[in-house]
Design a protein around this motif. Structure first.
Motif, PDB file in Angstrom:
ATOM      1  N   GLY A 138       2.185  -7.278   7.695  1.00  0.00           N
ATOM      2  CA  GLY A 138       1.014  -7.002   6.867  1.00  0.00           C
ATOM      3  C   GLY A 138       0.481  -5.591   6.993  1.00  0.00           C
ATOM      4  O   GLY A 138      -0.305  -5.135   6.168  1.00  0.00           O
ATOM      5  N   ASP A 139       0.915  -4.863   8.030  1.00  0.00           N
ATOM      6  CA  ASP A 139       0.473  -3.486   8.223  1.00  0.00           C
ATOM      7  C   ASP A 139       1.421  -2.473   7.598  1.00  0.00           C
ATOM      8  O   ASP A 139       1.187  -1.269   7.684  1.00  0.00           O
ATOM      9  CB  ASP A 139       0.344  -3.166   9.717  1.00  0.00           C
ATOM     10  CG  ASP A 139      -0.774  -3.964  10.363  1.00  0.00           C
ATOM     11  OD1 ASP A 139      -1.768  -4.265   9.663  1.00  0.00           O
ATOM     12  OD2 ASP A 139      -0.649  -4.285  11.560  1.00  0.00           O
ATOM     13  N   ALA A 140       2.507  -2.931   6.985  1.00  0.00           N
ATOM     14  CA  ALA A 140       3.494  -2.021   6.410  1.00  0.00           C
ATOM     15  C   ALA A 140       2.920  -1.300   5.197  1.00  0.00           C
ATOM     16  O   ALA A 140       2.148  -1.857   4.416  1.00  0.00           O
ATOM     17  CB  ALA A 140       4.750  -2.784   6.018  1.00  0.00           C
ATOM     18  N   CYS A 141       3.301  -0.040   5.047  1.00  0.00           N
ATOM     19  CA  CYS A 141       2.929   0.746   3.872  1.00  0.00           C
ATOM     20  C   CYS A 141       4.066   1.705   3.567  1.00  0.00           C
ATOM     21  O   CYS A 141       4.950   1.925   4.381  1.00  0.00           O
ATOM     22  CB  CYS A 141       1.631   1.511   4.102  1.00  0.00           C
ATOM     23  SG  CYS A 141       1.761   2.854   5.293  1.00  0.00           S
ATOM     24  N   GLU A 201       6.418   2.574   6.736  1.00  0.00           N
ATOM     25  CA  GLU A 201       5.881   2.659   8.092  1.00  0.00           C
ATOM     26  C   GLU A 201       5.176   1.360   8.410  1.00  0.00           C
ATOM     27  O   GLU A 201       4.578   0.747   7.536  1.00  0.00           O
ATOM     28  CB  GLU A 201       4.907   3.828   8.215  1.00  0.00           C
ATOM     29  CG  GLU A 201       5.563   5.180   8.113  1.00  0.00           C
ATOM     30  CD  GLU A 201       4.608   6.326   8.360  1.00  0.00           C
ATOM     31  OE1 GLU A 201       3.382   6.088   8.471  1.00  0.00           O
ATOM     32  OE2 GLU A 201       5.077   7.468   8.431  1.00  0.00           O
ATOM     33  N   GLY A 202       5.220   0.955   9.663  1.00  0.00           N
ATOM     34  CA  GLY A 202       4.576  -0.282  10.083  1.00  0.00           C
ATOM     35  C   GLY A 202       5.447  -1.483   9.790  1.00  0.00           C
ATOM     36  O   GLY A 202       6.538  -1.365   9.246  1.00  0.00           O
ATOM     37  N   GLU A 203       4.906  -2.647  10.157  1.00  0.00           N
ATOM     38  CA  GLU A 203       5.634  -3.892   9.946  1.00  0.00           C
ATOM     39  C   GLU A 203       4.695  -4.975   9.451  1.00  0.00           C
ATOM     40  O   GLU A 203       3.491  -4.905   9.657  1.00  0.00           O
ATOM     41  CB  GLU A 203       6.290  -4.342  11.249  1.00  0.00           C
ATOM     42  CG  GLU A 203       7.383  -3.412  11.727  1.00  0.00           C
ATOM     43  CD  GLU A 203       8.058  -3.935  12.974  1.00  0.00           C
ATOM     44  OE1 GLU A 203       8.057  -5.160  13.200  1.00  0.00           O
ATOM     45  OE2 GLU A 203       8.591  -3.102  13.722  1.00  0.00           O
ATOM     46  N   GLU A 241       0.843  -1.196   0.000  1.00  0.00           N
ATOM     47  CA  GLU A 241       0.000   0.000   0.000  1.00  0.00           C
ATOM     48  C   GLU A 241       0.879   1.247   0.000  1.00  0.00           C
ATOM     49  O   GLU A 241       1.919   1.285   0.655  1.00  0.00           O
ATOM     50  CB  GLU A 241      -0.882   0.000   1.243  1.00  0.00           C
ATOM     51  CG  GLU A 241      -1.813   1.181   1.338  1.00  0.00           C
ATOM     52  CD  GLU A 241      -2.705   1.102   2.565  1.00  0.00           C
ATOM     53  OE1 GLU A 241      -2.549   1.952   3.454  1.00  0.00           O
ATOM     54  OE2 GLU A 241      -3.541   0.163   2.612  1.00  0.00           O
ATOM     55  N   LYS A 252      -4.464   6.690   1.680  1.00  0.00           N
ATOM     56  CA  LYS A 252      -4.111   5.673   0.689  1.00  0.00           C
ATOM     57  C   LYS A 252      -4.342   6.230  -0.708  1.00  0.00           C
ATOM     58  O   LYS A 252      -5.402   6.786  -1.001  1.00  0.00           O
ATOM     59  CB  LYS A 252      -4.928   4.403   0.880  1.00  0.00           C
ATOM     60  CG  LYS A 252      -4.546   3.335  -0.130  1.00  0.00           C
ATOM     61  CD  LYS A 252      -5.297   2.046   0.037  1.00  0.00           C
ATOM     62  CE  LYS A 252      -4.844   1.103  -1.065  1.00  0.00           C
ATOM     63  NZ  LYS A 252      -5.518  -0.165  -1.031  1.00  0.00           N
TER      64      LYS A 252
END
Length: 171
Positions: free
Chosen positions: A87-90, A83-85, A34, A42
């Motif tokens: 499956g939440d990374a974007c 940002e994030g890690e 994403e 998004k």
């Protein structure tokens, strides 16, 4: 071409990107990630990654936007941050939705030439990676001997400045 493991900042160019640039450890993990604009909204997904001709350094992301009339917008990789890690990374771009919408688009099979690269960097108001080292240099400028040595090194590595400088990852 295989993906090589890298540091947690990903595959960076030799010119050194800003400290804010953060990428995953491998280019393969970027595919489908994403993408958000500078406001955190998004705006699309990573459709492709473009590297230097030898496949060693990431140069651009193709960001797929829209559903019905999907487009692939090219953005320079510098200043992109993850940002994030997991499956939440974007990825977060330093650009607004409008900047991306008005930016250069390319088809999947289009070759990215130096002229295209200048258009991409010009649209986003950035210094191209090919000028990044020169832009940071202070007087005196490199001597002709240094310039000749750099060209000789390029030739020794098999680089051809007249060729397309960027290619799709894995192509």
């Amino acid at each position: 071409m295989s993906t090589r493991d890298r540091t947690d900042t990903g595959i960076m160019g030799p010119e050194g990107y800003p400290e804010s640039t953060r990428l995953p450890a491998t280019l393969d993990s970027l595919q489908g990630m994403e993408v958000r604009d500078s406001d955190g909204d998004k705006i699309g997904t990573v459709d492709d990654v473009y590297t230097d001709e030898r496949g060693g350094y990431a140069r651009y992301l193709a960001v797929k936007t829209g559903w019905i009339r999907a487009k692939r917008h090219m953005v320079p990789i510098d200043d992109v941050r993850m940002e994030g890690e997991g499956g939440d990374a974007c990825l977060v771009l330093p650009y607004t939705r409008d900047q991306l919408k008005e930016g250069p688009t390319f088809g999947r099979e289009d070759a990215v030439t130096r002229e295209h690269e200048r258009g991409i960097y010009g649209h986003y108001g950035r210094t191209g990676y090919w000028d990044a080292v020169r832009a940071r240099q202070t007087a005196p400028a490199p001597t002709p001997e240094i310039a000749e040595a750099e060209v000789a090194d390029m030739i020794d590595r098999g680089d051809d400045p007249a060729k397309v400088a960027v290619k799709r990852w894995g192509a």
